[in-house]
Write an enzyme that holds these catalytic residues in place. Structure first.
Site, PDB file in Angstrom:
ATOM      1  N   PHE A  33       0.812  -1.227   0.000  1.00  0.00           N
ATOM      2  CA  PHE A  33       0.000   0.000   0.000  1.00  0.00           C
ATOM      3  C   PHE A  33       0.843   1.272   0.000  1.00  0.00           C
ATOM      4  CE2 PHE A  33      -2.418  -3.254   2.522  1.00  0.00           C
ATOM      5  CZ  PHE A  33      -3.264  -3.620   1.500  1.00  0.00           C
ATOM      6  N   ARG A  80      -8.909  -0.989 -20.565  1.00  0.00           N
ATOM      7  CA  ARG A  80      -9.114  -2.437 -20.640  1.00  0.00           C
ATOM      8  C   ARG A  80      -8.803  -3.083 -19.297  1.00  0.00           C
ATOM      9  NH1 ARG A  80      -6.273  -4.705 -25.479  1.00  0.00           N
ATOM     10  NH2 ARG A  80      -8.333  -4.669 -26.431  1.00  0.00           N
ATOM     11  N   GLU A  90      -5.872   1.838  -7.216  1.00  0.00           N
ATOM     12  CA  GLU A  90      -6.055   2.989  -6.342  1.00  0.00           C
ATOM     13  C   GLU A  90      -7.392   3.675  -6.593  1.00  0.00           C
ATOM     14  OE1 GLU A  90      -1.475   3.933  -5.306  1.00  0.00           O
ATOM     15  OE2 GLU A  90      -2.378   5.249  -6.777  1.00  0.00           O
ATOM     16  N   ASN A  99      -7.666  -8.513 -16.235  1.00  0.00           N
ATOM     17  CA  ASN A  99      -8.206  -9.742 -15.635  1.00  0.00           C
ATOM     18  C   ASN A  99      -9.311  -9.324 -14.663  1.00  0.00           C
ATOM     19  OD1 ASN A  99      -8.751 -11.901 -13.871  1.00  0.00           O
ATOM     20  ND2 ASN A  99      -6.715 -12.776 -14.202  1.00  0.00           N
TER      21      ASN A  99
END
Lengths: 321, 731
Positions: free
Chosen positions: B242, B614, B691, B617
């Site tokens: 993070f 795009r 994010e 996944n």
């Protein structure tokens, strides 16, 4: 963590003997608090006597009382059928505490004797009268969101963190003890002390006294009881305030009898005797509940971060459902 | 490869593997405990010793003396290395505070010693025996006080101004002028910082937990004053970062010094309180937002100012940046001011700038929309812009904020939302809230090496990291798509400084940048294969494990030959990020219940709609977004580093005291990705999403709480004490 000897006891007398023989012996239950404190060198025993092999019995007796072995795991007590049916506030209080993993390890005796979660108590670099009597308290003027509003002293504003004990206090539970001088009993509400000038002395236990059992006296109306814990996140957080309450209503809608105890507000589980007295014989109405709660809190004193506790505390979930 | 013109059709567009919901390829290693994290590396033949750090017990001043005699004599102790012995070290490029060395104390728990012993317990016990005499200086620990003396930062773009804000704000028929605060926050990743150091002569091997292999390697070389080439750094698995593991940390240095002194391989993990006070955190902000609008909701004037603090030499939390781009309006200004604070170092945490900035801005938008008297979604639609409002000639590469808001509203069931405080179910006051999500799309150069072996297996090597995000999987998907093989024919090796330097993980630039690097290396490999076979590389097709040219088709294994083939390249970026504004967009919808008696807030539903190019996944991307939504729930309701302003440290320095959400806090979370591509972003046509998922969440929750209770809280976290005074009577 300092080096220590690890011993196992198979009965209470033997445990007391082993702990008494050591210079700085301590009893070890589930270790969910003591071991943390040893890691931080807050606790420095030279000998640990493992008492998890002592009584794990939960005995429901014909008179309606229940005898609970000190080595019973928190999870087992919360799941016990008799406890769930006759003392639901106790089961709910236990399940409101810690996490599943911790409850699987923690014992009834250990839960009662766990120490405050005040962060300054755990931090060697901070001043703490529990850790170093007389050194001062960094919590009073520091971060004190989870600290006491009742019964605190200029020496200490820490709270007792247990949920289970709040229910036990409401139920007038009796703690059975065995020590070098023999066996005795104490009411749970008399076991923990207020901090006064010696916050390092947290209980009335005598040296090497061991909790062997906890007895729940029969209380018919405890079947109508609950536990409500108020906290910032939904689980795995200590109480900002919690309430254990049981209510006995007469046919006239008046309070025949009532038990109330508060958690997260004092150095010990706080039995709300004033509130109970104010409610007995009165109509079970929101107005009366509120007035009684406010009476109980008339002596409450807030600190920088916890004064909000007073505004609406203990606005009680003891109304009948 | 240089990416300087928008992408056209390329092999990725086949989407046989890329874009498919493929479970993470390292998942089984993780669920079976075989993915070795830094501290877990274990070779039974190696006699590891254990280092335990000692941190400063003051926040500012200097060490007068240290007595380590008792520690040195303690059982099992092999070495004690102190900051005084080591002396002042050179500082890495990315560090603000010194990590170790010298007399000066810049913040609480700054590392001042490491004790090395045969066992971890011995090292910890001995560390407690060190006595330190300090000369303590008065420090500055309270942003509210320090903001009076805050200054304009010397770097970056602290100020921006277009048009006449003051004039337009004065003239606006509807105005808002409010202040908001966000607290210091901790990354609180599951895996603490940990390193194992092994010296072989003057060569150092370090297993660690790092998001950015090359940054760490360079800064470690600088700090140790050795040649970078002599350091081999490995970080194949990372238990969360993070942003907390972007920059070299003390565990790496202490392990290196400890190993040198003890002449043994040494393991050092930072104890949990050190993660809070020894490393970095997201700095607190005080923000002022002014918005002037026409009666139809059109913004005519918008200003966002932010104050934050850091150690000398540090930077501001860039909380105003999104306000320069998110909404239109001809007259605008932003300003950041930086105060000196002697707290631990403030630095990047997931969506630095936008996360705390949107926590404030998206409440402000809810407030001004209410003042104007229009629905907050409609208000945002009215003020949408397809160009950079400061430079209207600069268009967004692709922007579908409006699409996210509209689709989200339909899916969530936004219509029929009641007035504040109007909906109640038993003890619960019910409300809904919305906020826009916005996060810029960054790209960094990224390299990779791709091998094809005689079995037809494709192996990718890059120093890219997988911080739990799914890098292994999307990189395998990229290579499989490019080489025309199934994903089980691809192996991926990450996080090793022997591999080509990649973008690393941070700023949501990792997925798009690193897969583009793999794309570039695969293009090289494809050219090598075509060349070897005497094919014209332009017309070669890679599919079904074969390479085809006209009517000739050859198995990849055969094409590779006994020695195999390698392609290596680095994706570099032209000026498309300058000519076009590249950003990601979304909309967060939340329903909360607030207990009418106690003020406890519990989230009932969450929906995020994301427009991020795009989606490489959808499974791993969804994981990123729901994790971010969870982090946003913590930011809204419970996460706050409590400062002891007398002693200058974060008091609640563990996972019991710093309350991140637990499972019981998180309800059903739904995530929808807009079906889109952004050819300006890369050959992958993807953008970051990790994010974006956090940006705006907390404000959506704050707005839902307002809708539930009628109480507007502008100071995070929104704990029950801030609501309790404003709740309706119970009976």
């Amino acid at each position: 963590m300092n080096p220590f000897d690890y011993l196992q006891a198979d009965n209470a007398s033997n445990a007391v003997k082993l702990a008494s023989a050591a210079a700085a012996g301590k009893y070890l239950g589930g270790g969910t608090n003591l071991v943390d404190l040893m890691r931080e060198t807050v606790e420095r025993p030279d000998t640990l006597v493992d008492v998890t092999d002592l009584s794990r019995r939960i005995e429901a007796r014909p008179d309606g009382s229940v005898m609970i072995g000190a080595a019973v795991k928190n999870t087992a007590l919360a799941a016990d059928r008799t406890v769930r049916r006759n003392f639901p506030l106790l089961s709910r209080a236990i399940l409101a505490g810690a996490s599943g993993q911790i409850r699987n390890m923690a014992t009834v005796g250990g839960n009662i004797l766990q120490r405050t979660r005040c962060t300054y108590f755990y931090d060697e670099a901070s001043r703490c009268n529990k850790r170093d009597p007389g050194r001062g308290c960094d919590a009073i003027d520091g971060f004190n969101r989870y600290h006491a509003i009742l019964g605190a002293s200029p020496s200490c504003v820490a709270t007792h963190p247990s949920d289970m004990c709040v229910a036990l206090a409401a139920l007038d539970a009796i703690v059975h003890l065995e020590g070098p001088e023999g066996v005795r009993m104490l009411k749970l509400v008399d076991l923990h002390r207020l901090p006064g000038g010696r916050p390092d002395i947290e209980t009335e236990l005598r040296p090497h006294e061991l909790i062997t059992d906890v007895e729940l006296p029969a209380l018919s109306f405890a079947a109508r009881s609950t536990y409500r814990k108020v906290r910032d996140r939904a689980s795995y957080a200590f109480a900002l305030v919690s309430v254990a309450a049981a209510l006995d209503l007469g046919d006239d809608g008046n309070v025949k009898d009532v038990r109330v105890a508060l958690g997260g507000v004092a150095h010990k589980p706080w039995r709300a005797l004033k509130m109970e007295a104010a409610l007995r014989g009165r109509a079970a109405t929101e107005v009366n509940f509120r007035a009684a709660a406010e009476g109980e809190l008339s002596d409450a004193a807030g600190l920088r971060d916890n004064a909000f506790n007073r505004t609406r505390q203990a606005d009680d979930r003891c109304r009948p459902r | 490869m240089q990416f300087d013109t928008p992408a056209t059709t390329n092999p990725i567009d086949n989407l046989k593997v890329v874009g498919q919901p493929i479970p993470r390829i390292d998942g089984q290693l993780k669920t079976t405990g075989r993915a070795m994290y830094a501290y877990e590396w274990h070779d039974p033949k190696v006699p590891y010793a254990y280092g335990y750090p000692v941190g400063a017990a003051i926040a500012k001043g200097r060490i007068k003396s240290m007595d380590v005699s008792a520690a040195k004599k303690a059982p099992g102790v092999l070495a004690v290395v102190t900051a005084l012995e080591v002396g002042k070290l050179k500082k890495g490029k990315y560090n603000t505070a010194n990590l170790f060395g010298g007399q000066e104390i810049q913040h609480y728990h700054q590392a001042i010693a490491v004790v090395v012993a045969e066992t971890f317990e011995q090292a910890r016990a001995a560390a407690a025996l060190i006595n330190v005499d300090y000369a303590e200086d008065k420090g500055s620990f309270d942003l509210k006080v320090a903001m009076e003396t805050a200054v304009k930062p010397e770097t970056g773009e602290p100020d921006s101004a277009v048009g006449d804000f003051d004039g337009a704000f004065k003239a606006a028929p509807v105005v808002l002028d409010q202040s908001y605060t966000t607290p210091d926050q901790s990354h609180s990743m599951m895996e603490p910082h940990a390193s194992i150091a092994v010296w072989d002569g003057d060569k150092l091997t370090l297993w660690t937990s790092s998001q950015m292999i090359d940054w760490w390697r360079s800064d470690l070389a600088t700090t140790l004053d050795i040649d970078k080439e002599k350091i081999h750094l490995m970080s194949p698995f990372i238990g969360g970062g993070f942003g907390g593991k972007l920059f070299l940390r003390a565990d790496a240095l202490l392990a290196a010094f400890g190993a040198k002194a003890a002449k043994r391989p040494v393991k050092v993990a930072l104890p949990r309180p050190f993660v809070v006070n020894n490393t970095t955190h997201r700095p607190a902000t005080i923000q002022r937002i002014r918005i002037g609008a026409e009666r139809d909701g059109k913004i005519t004037a918008i200003a966002h100012e932010s104050w934050s603090g850091d150690l000398p030499g540090g930077g501001p939390e860039t909380a105003v940046m999104q306000t320069r781009l998110l909404y239109g309006g001809e007259n605008r200004m932003t300003a950041m001011r930086l105060a000196t604070l002697d707290l631990p170092e403030g630095n990047a945490m997931r969506a630095p700038g936008e996360a705390p900035g949107l926590m404030a801005l998206e409440i402000a938008i809810d407030e001004i929309a209410e003042k104007v008297g229009i629905d907050p979604i409609q208000f945002r639609i009215v003020n949408d812009t397809q160009v950079d409002p400061e430079k209207p000639e600069r268009r967004f590469s692709h922007r579908d904020l409006v699409g996210c808001l509209k689709l989200g509203a339909a899916r969530f069931g936004w219509t029929g939302r009641g007035r504040p405080g109007s909906k109640r179910e038993g003890d619960w006051l019910i409300g809904t809230g919305v906020a826009a999500a916005f996060r810029n799309n960054l790209v960094l150069p990224s390299g990779a090496r791709v091998r094809l072996d005689s079995e037809g297996v494709v192996t990718v090597e890059t120093d890219m990291t997988d911080i739990g995000t799914g890098s292994y999987t999307i990189i395998a998907q990229t290579a499989a798509e490019m080489m025309g093989v199934t994903i089980d024919k691809v192996g991926v090796h990450l996080g090793d400084s022997r591999f080509p330097v990649s973008a690393g993980s941070g700023g949501q630039f990792g997925a798009n940048s690193a897969t583009s690097g793999v794309y570039a290396a695969c293009v090289k490999l494809r050219e090598g294969i075509a060349q070897k076979l005497g094919f014209n590389s332009e017309d070669v097709v890679f599919e079904n494990g074969t390479v085809r040219f006209g009517n000739r088709s050859i198995a990849l294994a055969e094409a590779a030959g006994p020695d195999g083939l390698v392609g290596e390249d680095t994706m570099k970026w032209g000026d498309l990020t300058k000519t076009h504004q590249q950003s990601t967009f979304g909309a967060h919808f939340v329903e909360v219940g607030v207990d009418a008696a106690t003020g406890e807030t519990r989230i009932r539903r969450m929906l995020a709609v994301c427009a991020a190019g795009r989606i490489l996944n959808p499974v791993t991307a969804r994981s990123q977004v729901i994790g971010a939504m969870t982090m946003g729930a913590g930011a809204a309701l419970s996460e706050e580093l409590a400062i002891d302003t007398r002693r200058g440290f974060f008091v609640n320095h563990d996972l019991a005291g710093y309350e991140v959400p637990v499972h019981a806090d998180i309800p059903h979370q739904e995530v929808i990705f807009m079906d889109e591509t952004d050819p300006m972003s890369s050959p992958m046509k993807a953008k970051g999403v990790g994010e974006l998922g956090l940006c705006g969440v907390a404000a959506a929750i704050a707005n839902a709480i307002y809708n539930a209770t009628g109480v507007r809280v502008r100071h995070y976290p929104i704990t029950l004490d801030k609501l309790i005074g404003g709740l309706p009577d119970i009976a």
